[in-house]
Design a protein around this motif. Structure first.
Motif, PDB file in Angstrom:
ATOM      1  N   LYS A 140       0.834  -1.202   0.000  1.00 27.17           N
ATOM      2  CA  LYS A 140       0.000   0.000   0.000  1.00 27.17           C
ATOM      3  C   LYS A 140       0.872   1.257   0.000  1.00 27.17           C
ATOM      4  O   LYS A 140       0.585   2.233  -0.709  1.00 27.17           O
ATOM      5  N   GLU A 143       2.504   1.680  -3.475  1.00 33.70           N
ATOM      6  CA  GLU A 143       1.584   2.062  -4.553  1.00 33.70           C
ATOM      7  C   GLU A 143       0.924   3.417  -4.315  1.00 33.70           C
ATOM      8  O   GLU A 143       0.252   3.935  -5.218  1.00 33.70           O
ATOM      9  N   ARG A 144       1.137   4.010  -3.138  1.00 35.98           N
ATOM     10  CA  ARG A 144       0.689   5.392  -2.937  1.00 35.98           C
ATOM     11  C   ARG A 144       1.585   6.388  -3.683  1.00 35.98           C
ATOM     12  O   ARG A 144       1.183   7.514  -3.950  1.00 35.98           O
ATOM     13  N   GLN A 148       6.809   5.142  -7.945  1.00 32.50           N
ATOM     14  CA  GLN A 148       7.215   3.809  -7.500  1.00 32.50           C
ATOM     15  C   GLN A 148       6.263   2.737  -8.008  1.00 32.50           C
ATOM     16  O   GLN A 148       6.700   1.642  -8.403  1.00 32.50           O
ATOM     17  N   LYS A 149       4.980   3.037  -8.019  1.00 33.26           N
ATOM     18  CA  LYS A 149       4.008   2.061  -8.519  1.00 33.26           C
ATOM     19  C   LYS A 149       4.254   1.761  -9.995  1.00 33.26           C
ATOM     20  O   LYS A 149       4.253   0.596 -10.416  1.00 33.26           O
ATOM     21  N   ASP A 153       5.226  -1.786 -11.379  1.00 36.44           N
ATOM     22  CA  ASP A 153       4.326  -2.377 -12.375  1.00 36.44           C
ATOM     23  C   ASP A 153       5.102  -2.819 -13.610  1.00 36.44           C
ATOM     24  O   ASP A 153       4.840  -3.885 -14.181  1.00 36.44           O
ATOM     25  N   ASN A 187       2.966  -7.496  -7.792  1.00 36.96           N
ATOM     26  CA  ASN A 187       3.678  -6.539  -6.944  1.00 36.96           C
ATOM     27  C   ASN A 187       3.749  -7.014  -5.498  1.00 36.96           C
ATOM     28  O   ASN A 187       4.713  -6.727  -4.783  1.00 36.96           O
ATOM     29  N   ASN A 429       8.203   1.721   2.568  1.00 33.70           N
ATOM     30  CA  ASN A 429       8.563   1.609   1.154  1.00 33.70           C
ATOM     31  C   ASN A 429      10.079   1.602   1.005  1.00 33.70           C
ATOM     32  O   ASN A 429      10.687   2.567   0.536  1.00 33.70           O
TER      33      ASN A 429
END
Length: 803
Positions: A140, A143-144, A148-149, A153, A187, A429
């Motif tokens: 979480k 991906e905020r 980075q997301k 991905d 992920n 993270n």
């Protein structure tokens, strides 16, 4: 008659087809495994295989060019960050897919699915430890951050593109042997891999063992057995460094009496290797021949094939980085770029605490601050190969999951409910740190990158081409009063909660020290004047040896640093052996013991592979520790206990050779230290004499090193490597543990770098790149690292296109 023969042969053929395509116990279907078209034959890789290719990766922004060198290290040239991650994911999967998947399954408590019921208790432990819970929280956080997301991905897309193109004949050999297929990457799997490393480096805690010790030994003895500070300190931040007054303080509960748990705790779990750690050091240009800083790093972890690390170079318009990556995660974790180099060692702090809980109605409600709260019940389905699933209910509390109760790990030895508060459960993270380090250009950007890294706490060492060297003992450390978290605490009282964290700017750190060098080797980060309480299991002698070697050095070269990484001097033995010999009555030795005395008396304390004395000393110390402690730790009604560290035992005896644990309580007489020294020396001679008869007394033959395949398959392992080193030694090589990557980087106008790890780039046992570096690693050799430019050409060329 012909009809009968035809029918019989047809039936036999059908039976054979059925039998060869059926799993029998742990055996895979032999028909598929032995098939020339689809079986293990297809995994035999020609020594002349050409890896050059043109490959379609749908969704690439632009074409990506990869040159692979003579060791199969990929040098990736991409026009965008996400394209670089996409291609790295593809190459990781191409070379290490089974390793990536099995490590994440181990983290998630899913090994029973592929390896059977023998690992049920281990899988239950990982579920109850909250590994998936922690990974979900971290995902979480990742991906905020939209950057980075997208990066993660892209990496995941690369892994899955490779998986989707696999055919049964091209499956990695382990899938064929274990008779299953890879599942899609996600992920979450990358987050699980990060938690896998957190478990290895920050998963140990001795709260249960120390709590039991308080029931059987006096407070004074427990403090001596398990001290917060070792007597002789050579800390990471040089002793005498002034620290400002703390801006935060932990407030002890008002009653000021530390809670004493009354249960006899019998929970026994396998813990990470206590020597999980590393060395790193940096020397300023004022001490080097070239005038440029040199940074060295060798992380000490479990040794396996395939190896933990994967070498790679990544170049985009915003970065040009080289180092080792972790198959299953994007980016370089340890390495260097055009401007800086960095290395990491384990911080070694305890960031896991256990709380005694009071439940009612089974696991449904627990007491907290005078009222009962509803627990969150998670039903964990553990799939088991060849059997029905096992269902385990795990209760989650305000602290975290209930790790131990009367149903786990053994219903006959349960001791109530214990919940765990672990820093690795938090939504953090850590991947962002490496993303930014890969692109960092100076000290400020290095420091900005570290803010994302909280667990496992690490010593991040830094050097730059502008001449800076620096180190941060980096992580989030719970704000605790003395002994908070050392023993089990009452989970029904919120005053025993962590009271925040040590402020970031006040964690131990140093930049450009006057002495011109920095070193961390898992020793205590500070001296006793540091105003916050840090508690962990720290080494002492490796850091002392590194500082001892660096202090007089001038005109340092990379070759000096490589020699220091391979240093086998045993400072622990240099302290312990004279002490033992001084308490050994030479005149009382029988003739058959004199040879061992003479061998040890002549030893130079270098634990080389050829040393007989190293073997004799280690056998003697092992017997000596048994003589000191075995009678005191025996017959404790199954209570789980931890012996004091060897350094603690030695330093205690140096202070007080008559300390009361010397006496063997199982005998009518009172033993003195010379009695115990002689008895242990005599017992040491039995295995030493046996090793001598068998021609295995040399340390490299007596202990040596085994690098085992991750699934424990002997044919895919390397055993009996002729190595020296060990615990307390800069060359920390042990039987199944040691330097997993060795790197030396000189940051001159032209970067000069060297590295090696014990394995190879390929995870395929049928490839020449599977273990091609093992022999050179064993011999202490290094490979020159070449950072490619776009005009350089390697051995194999791969073009990745989007269509």
């Amino acid at each position: 008659m012909r009809t009968i023969a035809f029918v019989c042969s047809s039936v036999l053929t059908l039976v054979l087809i059925w039998a060869l395509n059926k799993s029998w116990g742990s055996l895979p279907p032999l028909g598929k495994l032995l098939s020339p078209q689809h079986g293990f034959w297809q995994n035999a890789e020609s020594v002349n295989r050409d890896f050059s290719a043109q490959i379609i990766l749908p969704g690439l922004a632009k074409n990506v060019e990869v040159w692979e060198d003579e060791r199969l290290v990929p040098h990736i040239f991409a026009e965008t960050e996400n394209d670089a991650a996409y291609v790295l994911g593809y190459l990781h999967a191409r070379d290490r897919l089974w390793q990536m998947e099995v490590q994440t399954m181990a983290s998630a408590g899913r090994l029973c699915e592929i390896l059977g019921p023998g690992l049920l208790e281990r899988d239950r432990l990982k579920r109850r430890q909250g590994m998936v819970y922690g990974a979900q929280n971290s995902l979480k956080a990742i991906e905020r951050d939209p950057v980075q997301k997208a990066y993660l991905d892209a990496y995941t897309r690369g892994v899955n593109t490779y998986i989707n193109g696999l055919r049964s004949r091209s499956l990695p050999l382990e899938y064929k042997l274990l008779n299953y297929h890879p599942e899609p990457w996600s992920n979450l799997k990358t987050a699980l891999l990060i938690k896998y490393m957190a478990d290895d480096l920050a998963g140990a805690a001795n709260d249960l063992e120390y709590t039991n010790a308080r029931r059987y030994f006096s407070e004074q003895d427990v403090e001596q057995m398990f001290p917060d500070f070792t007597d002789t300190l050579d800390p990471i931040i040089p002793a005498g460094t002034p620290y400002p007054a703390p801006t935060k303080r932990a407030v002890r509960p008002a009653d000021s009496v530390l809670y004493r748990d009354q249960e006899n705790l019998r929970f026994r779990i396998q813990k990470p290797d206590p020597d999980n750690g590393s060395n790193n050091w940096a020397v300023a240009g004022s001490r080097t021949r070239s005038g440029a800083p040199i940074l060295s790093n060798d992380p000490h972890l479990g040794l396996n094939l395939p190896s933990l690390w994967y070498e790679v170079q990544l170049q985009t318009p915003t970065m040009n980085v080289y180092g080792v990556s972790l198959p299953g995660a994007p980016g370089v974790l340890i390495g260097f770029n055009d401007d800086i180099a960095w290395g990491i060692t384990n911080g070694s702090e305890d960031v896991k605490d256990y709380y005694r809980m009071q439940f009612r109605n089974g696991k449904s409600q627990y007491l907290f601050n005078g009222t009962y709260r509803n627990a969150e019940l998670r039903v964990e389905e553990i799939k088991i190969k060849g059997q029905a699933s096992y269902f385990d209910t795990v209760a989650y509390t305000v602290w975290g999951p209930v790790m131990f109760d009367n149903t786990f790990p053994d219903t006959t030895t349960g001791s109530g409910f214990l919940a765990v508060r672990w820093k690795a459960h938090d939504g953090t993270n850590e991947l962002a740190t490496f993303y930014h380090l890969n692109r960092a250009r100076n000290y400020d950007e290095y420091l900005a990158a570290l803010q994302y890294f909280t667990c496992p706490a690490q010593n991040f060492l830094f050097a730059s081409k502008t001449g800076d060297i620096a180190l941060w003992h980096n992580g989030e450390y719970p704000l605790r009063w003395k002994d908070q978290g050392k023993y089990i605490m009452p989970g029904w009282d919120s005053t025993y909660a962590w009271q925040g964290y040590i402020p970031r700017g006040e964690v131990p750190h140093i930049r450009n020290p006057e002495r011109g060098y920095l070193n961390s080797a898992n020793q205590h980060p500070t001296d006793s004047t540091y105003p916050y309480h840090l508690y962990g299991i720290y080494d002492l002698y490796r850091g002392k040896r590194i500082n001892e070697a660096l202090a007089p050095m001038r005109g340092i070269t990379p070759e000096h640093m490589m020699a220091l990484q391979n240093d086998n001097k045993n400072l622990f033995a240099a302290t312990a052996l004279p002490f033992l010999l001084n308490n050994l009555n030479e005149s009382s030795l029988r003739p058959n013991l004199r040879e061992w005395y003479d061998t040890l008396r002549r030893w130079d304390y270098v634990q080389s592979p050829a040393s007989n004395a190293a073997t004799v000393f280690n056998l003697w110390w092992e017997e000596f520790e048994k003589e000191i402690w075995k009678d005191d730790f025996a017959n404790k009604d199954g209570a789980v206990l931890e012996l004091p560290q060897s350094k603690t035992t030695l330093l205690w005896l140096l202070r007080d050779s008559a300390m009361h644990f010397v006496d063997d309580r199982t005998t009518p007489q009172v033993e003195t230290l010379p009695d115990i020294v002689l008895r242990s020396f005599s017992r040491m001679a039995i295995p030493a004499r046996k090793a001598l008869r068998e021609g295995k007394l040399a340390f490299g033959k007596f202990r040596g090193t085994n690098i085992n395949h991750l699934a424990g398959l002997p044919a895919f392992s390397r055993a009996g490597l002729y190595t020296g080193g060990g615990t307390h030694i800069v060359n920390a090589t042990k039987l199944r543990h040691g330097p997993s990557w060795k790197m030396v980087v000189q940051l001159g106008q032209r970067t000069e770098a060297y590295g090696i790890y014990p394995g190879g780039q390929s995870g395929n046992p049928g490839s020449k790149y599977y273990d091609n570096s093992v022999d050179d690693w064993t011999a202490g050799k290094y490979y020159p690292i070449k950072v490619f430019s776009r005009s350089d050409k390697g051995k194999y060329k791969i073009i990745f296109r989007n269509s």
